[in-house]
Design an enzyme around this catalytic site. Sequence first.
Site, PDB file in Angstrom:
ATOM      1  CB  ILE A   1       8.337   3.546   3.278  1.00  0.00           C
ATOM      2  CG1 ILE A   1       7.233   3.255   2.280  1.00  0.00           C
ATOM      3  CG2 ILE A   1       7.931   4.062   4.585  1.00  0.00           C
ATOM      4  CD1 ILE A   1       6.288   2.191   3.082  1.00  0.00           C
TER       5      ILE A   1
ATOM      6  CB  THR B   1      14.625 -10.006  -0.066  1.00  0.00           C
ATOM      7  OG1 THR B   1      16.010  -9.919  -0.986  1.00  0.00           O
ATOM      8  CG2 THR B   1      14.648  -8.776   0.835  1.00  0.00           C
TER       9      THR B   1
ATOM     10  CB  THR C   1       2.255  -5.095   4.724  1.00  0.00           C
ATOM     11  OG1 THR C   1       1.153  -4.970   3.968  1.00  0.00           O
ATOM     12  CG2 THR C   1       2.672  -6.574   4.585  1.00  0.00           C
ATOM     13  CG  ASP C   2      -2.865  -3.370   5.456  1.00  0.00           C
ATOM     14  OD1 ASP C   2      -1.993  -3.759   4.207  1.00  0.00           O
ATOM     15  OD2 ASP C   2      -3.521  -2.560   4.826  1.00  0.00           O
ATOM     16  CD  GLU C   3      -0.519  -6.310   0.367  1.00  0.00           C
ATOM     17  OE1 GLU C   3      -0.487  -7.383  -0.046  1.00  0.00           O
ATOM     18  OE2 GLU C   3      -0.343  -5.046  -0.007  1.00  0.00           O
TER      19      GLU C   3
ATOM     20  CE1 TYR D   1       5.692  -7.152   0.484  1.00  0.00           C
ATOM     21  CE2 TYR D   1       3.170  -6.788   0.632  1.00  0.00           C
ATOM     22  CZ  TYR D   1       4.394  -6.438   0.909  1.00  0.00           C
ATOM     23  OH  TYR D   1       4.810  -5.392   1.519  1.00  0.00           O
TER      24      TYR D   1
ATOM     25  CE  LYS E   1       7.193  -6.957   4.732  1.00  0.00           C
ATOM     26  NZ  LYS E   1       8.211  -6.225   4.979  1.00  0.00           N
TER      27      LYS E   1
HETATM   28  P1  NAD Z   1      10.447  -0.379  -2.145  1.00  0.00           P
HETATM   29  O1  NAD Z   1      10.350  -1.511  -2.987  1.00  0.00           O
HETATM   30  O2  NAD Z   1      10.204   0.992  -2.737  1.00  0.00           O
HETATM   31  O3  NAD Z   1      11.948  -0.376  -1.432  1.00  0.00           O
HETATM   32  C1  NAD Z   1      12.571  -1.324  -1.062  1.00  0.00           C
HETATM   33  C2  NAD Z   1      13.920  -1.010  -0.772  1.00  0.00           C
HETATM   34  O4  NAD Z   1      14.711  -2.006  -0.372  1.00  0.00           O
HETATM   35  C3  NAD Z   1      14.738  -0.955  -2.226  1.00  0.00           C
HETATM   36  O5  NAD Z   1      15.340   0.378  -2.179  1.00  0.00           O
HETATM   37  C4  NAD Z   1      15.588  -2.220  -2.677  1.00  0.00           C
HETATM   38  O6  NAD Z   1      16.554  -1.865  -3.216  1.00  0.00           O
HETATM   39  C5  NAD Z   1      15.819  -2.565  -0.952  1.00  0.00           C
HETATM   40  N1  NAD Z   1      15.968  -3.834  -1.024  1.00  0.00           N
HETATM   41  C6  NAD Z   1      15.280  -4.968  -1.646  1.00  0.00           C
HETATM   42  N2  NAD Z   1      15.952  -6.030  -1.181  1.00  0.00           N
HETATM   43  C7  NAD Z   1      16.935  -5.740  -0.506  1.00  0.00           C
HETATM   44  C8  NAD Z   1      18.016  -6.638   0.226  1.00  0.00           C
HETATM   45  N3  NAD Z   1      18.227  -7.809   0.256  1.00  0.00           N
HETATM   46  N4  NAD Z   1      19.079  -5.814   1.072  1.00  0.00           N
HETATM   47  C9  NAD Z   1      18.961  -4.740   1.136  1.00  0.00           C
HETATM   48  N5  NAD Z   1      18.037  -3.784   0.467  1.00  0.00           N
HETATM   49  C10 NAD Z   1      17.064  -4.530  -0.160  1.00  0.00           C
HETATM   50  O7  NAD Z   1       9.555  -0.522  -0.752  1.00  0.00           O
HETATM   51  P2  NAD Z   1       8.824   0.309   0.183  1.00  0.00           P
HETATM   52  O8  NAD Z   1       7.362   0.831  -0.600  1.00  0.00           O
HETATM   53  O9  NAD Z   1       9.618   1.533   0.428  1.00  0.00           O
HETATM   54  O10 NAD Z   1       8.426  -0.632   1.399  1.00  0.00           O
HETATM   55  C11 NAD Z   1       9.364  -0.464   2.468  1.00  0.00           C
HETATM   56  C12 NAD Z   1       8.859  -1.647   3.771  1.00  0.00           C
HETATM   57  O11 NAD Z   1       7.275  -1.128   3.918  1.00  0.00           O
HETATM   58  C13 NAD Z   1       8.864  -3.005   3.005  1.00  0.00           C
HETATM   59  O12 NAD Z   1       9.098  -3.748   3.891  1.00  0.00           O
HETATM   60  C14 NAD Z   1       7.234  -3.237   2.482  1.00  0.00           C
HETATM   61  O13 NAD Z   1       6.950  -4.616   2.807  1.00  0.00           O
HETATM   62  C15 NAD Z   1       6.591  -2.402   3.703  1.00  0.00           C
HETATM   63  N6  NAD Z   1       5.212  -1.794   3.297  1.00  0.00           N
HETATM   64  C16 NAD Z   1       5.177  -0.837   2.238  1.00  0.00           C
HETATM   65  C17 NAD Z   1       3.836  -0.688   2.088  1.00  0.00           C
HETATM   66  C18 NAD Z   1       3.611   0.333   0.585  1.00  0.00           C
HETATM   67  O14 NAD Z   1       2.364   0.752   0.446  1.00  0.00           O
HETATM   68  N7  NAD Z   1       4.725   0.520   0.036  1.00  0.00           N
HETATM   69  C19 NAD Z   1       2.716  -1.048   2.603  1.00  0.00           C
HETATM   70  C20 NAD Z   1       2.763  -1.814   3.753  1.00  0.00           C
HETATM   71  C21 NAD Z   1       4.317  -2.118   4.118  1.00  0.00           C
HETATM   72  P1  TYD Z   2      -0.768  -1.821  -5.289  1.00  0.00           P
HETATM   73  O1  TYD Z   2      -0.359  -0.480  -5.492  1.00  0.00           O
HETATM   74  O2  TYD Z   2      -0.003  -2.858  -6.132  1.00  0.00           O
HETATM   75  O3  TYD Z   2      -0.455  -2.307  -3.832  1.00  0.00           O
HETATM   76  P2  TYD Z   2      -1.356  -3.517  -3.087  1.00  0.00           P
HETATM   77  O4  TYD Z   2      -1.432  -4.716  -4.062  1.00  0.00           O
HETATM   78  O5  TYD Z   2       0.078  -4.011  -2.230  1.00  0.00           O
HETATM   79  O6  TYD Z   2      -2.472  -3.303  -2.224  1.00  0.00           O
HETATM   80  O7  TYD Z   2      -2.227  -2.218  -5.531  1.00  0.00           O
HETATM   81  C1  TYD Z   2      -3.382  -1.201  -5.096  1.00  0.00           C
HETATM   82  C2  TYD Z   2      -4.625  -1.698  -5.638  1.00  0.00           C
HETATM   83  O8  TYD Z   2      -4.629  -1.187  -6.890  1.00  0.00           O
HETATM   84  C3  TYD Z   2      -4.682  -3.196  -5.461  1.00  0.00           C
HETATM   85  O9  TYD Z   2      -6.138  -3.431  -5.396  1.00  0.00           O
HETATM   86  C4  TYD Z   2      -4.554  -3.679  -6.906  1.00  0.00           C
HETATM   87  C5  TYD Z   2      -4.852  -2.407  -7.509  1.00  0.00           C
HETATM   88  N1  TYD Z   2      -4.213  -2.075  -8.903  1.00  0.00           N
HETATM   89  C6  TYD Z   2      -4.779  -1.930 -10.063  1.00  0.00           C
HETATM   90  O10 TYD Z   2      -6.078  -1.953 -10.168  1.00  0.00           O
HETATM   91  N2  TYD Z   2      -4.071  -1.783 -11.500  1.00  0.00           N
HETATM   92  C7  TYD Z   2      -2.757  -1.732 -11.363  1.00  0.00           C
HETATM   93  O11 TYD Z   2      -2.103  -1.487 -12.341  1.00  0.00           O
HETATM   94  C8  TYD Z   2      -1.895  -1.751 -10.088  1.00  0.00           C
HETATM   95  C9  TYD Z   2      -0.579  -1.710 -10.023  1.00  0.00           C
HETATM   96  C10 TYD Z   2      -2.660  -2.133  -8.741  1.00  0.00           C
END
Ligand code: NAD
Ligand code: TYD
Length: 355
Positions: free
Chosen positions: A13, A100, A134-136, A160, A164
């Site tokens: 993101i 982290t 996150t919504d989690e 996780y 958060k």
């Molecule tokens: P991601 O795992 O793709 O990227 C995380 C980045 O943070 C990586 O580049 C990693 O190297 C860096 N990082 C990890 N630990 C670090 C530290 N200690 N110091 C500096 N950098 C560090 O994650 P994402 O999917 O891009 O998520 C970004 C944010 O959005 C997170 O806070 C996550 O909790 C939140 N979020 C993500 C989702 C989703 O669907 N991906 C949904 C809700 C919230």
């Molecule tokens: P994920 O992308 O890991 O996001 P989150 O757990 O943060 O919602 O998973 C999305 C949904 O997909 C979740 O209900 C778990 C499910 N899932 C599978 O069924 N198989 C998989 O291999 C993974 C990674 C996730």
Amino acid sequence: MEKLLVTGGGGFIGSNFIVLAQSGSNTKIINLDKLTYASHPQTLQALSQLPNYQFVRGDIGDRILIKQLLNDYQPDAIINFAAESHVDRSIANPNDFIQTNVVGTANLLEETRFYWQGLNEPQKSAFRFIHISTDEVYGSLGADDPAFLETTPYAPNSPYAASKASADHLVRAYFHTYGLPTITTNCSNNYGPYQFPEKLIPLIISQALNQQPLPIYGDGLNIRDWLYVADHCRAIYTVLEQGKIGETYNIGGNSEKTNIEVVKVICNLLNELVPKSGFDYQSLVTFVKDRPGHDRRYAINCEKIKQELGWQPQETFNSGLRKTVQWYLQHQAWVNAVNTPAHQNWLAQHYGIRP
Ligand code: NAD
Ligand code: TYD
């Protein structure tokens, strides 16, 4: 905002946000990232072509580094994306998440507080600390429950989500105790370009293209509310510019889907875009053992950001997913580069999948 410090901008993101924040503006961006497994060298390579961009490798928990960065760069805002972000990895190894997401965020907040307290007006009042959550944190919904509101009580269920939630509470406390101008956003599941193929959507695309099993946990009927990453990034930018300090904003895509529905739509797109005679990608679907403590349903009510800040998602699930599948098809080198021994090890350990 002239100068932004973005943390975790090497990930999914954060990297999308940096591209958006730089398009058509002179905003200078410093990207602080530890470069864990989740950041991709080719993503960083793409960002390095941007005009007003600088990368610093480091940890948000490293107070000496953070102090120096803040003093040297004097950012107008911090957008904190840095986190360990994968639920399955938090089940396998919670400690990295606590380090982290909790300790790291606490250290970042503390140094930000000292920096902000030393600013003069008008910079001090204009400063923002935007925390991406996150919504989690809200826990799991039943089939007929109303969607999460900003006022829904926190009830995190995975390490996780708990890490958060802890960070969100610290951010809240820094606003109430010290007046630090913070805003927290809680978004639903994102999808789109540059997402590491351990999360559901890119994992399924990459497995399908390699003719490997498509692992679906449990009965496949868990529900997530899918948000296209560019819509999310626009929402964060809107919050940065117009959000009210001390507030939280829910961000969702109005796209609740069961996991099995998501996988079927991906397979149908691949059947259309990469057809193989006599073969249906859905034949790769494999139901596997459920994730422990697997939340059943997430759904976001995002009326607050819509009504108060005028944001709304532009993509439907079908349009966003088509763009996403097309991006992965056009960026096979990016996907293949992720396929390191460490990634193969994760797939083997977690799913018993061996390429
Ligand atoms: P991601 O795992 O793709 O990227 C995380 C980045 O943070 C990586 O580049 C990693 O190297 C860096 N990082 C990890 N630990 C670090 C530290 N200690 N110091 C500096 N950098 C560090 O994650 P994402 O999917 O891009 O998520 C970004 C944010 O959005 C997170 O806070 C996550 O909790 C939140 N979020 C993500 C989702 C989703 O669907 N991906 C949904 C809700 C919230
Ligand atoms: P994920 O992308 O890991 O996001 P989150 O757990 O943060 O919602 O998973 C999305 C949904 O997909 C979740 O209900 C778990 C499910 N899932 C599978 O069924 N198989 C998989 O291999 C993974 C990674 C996730």
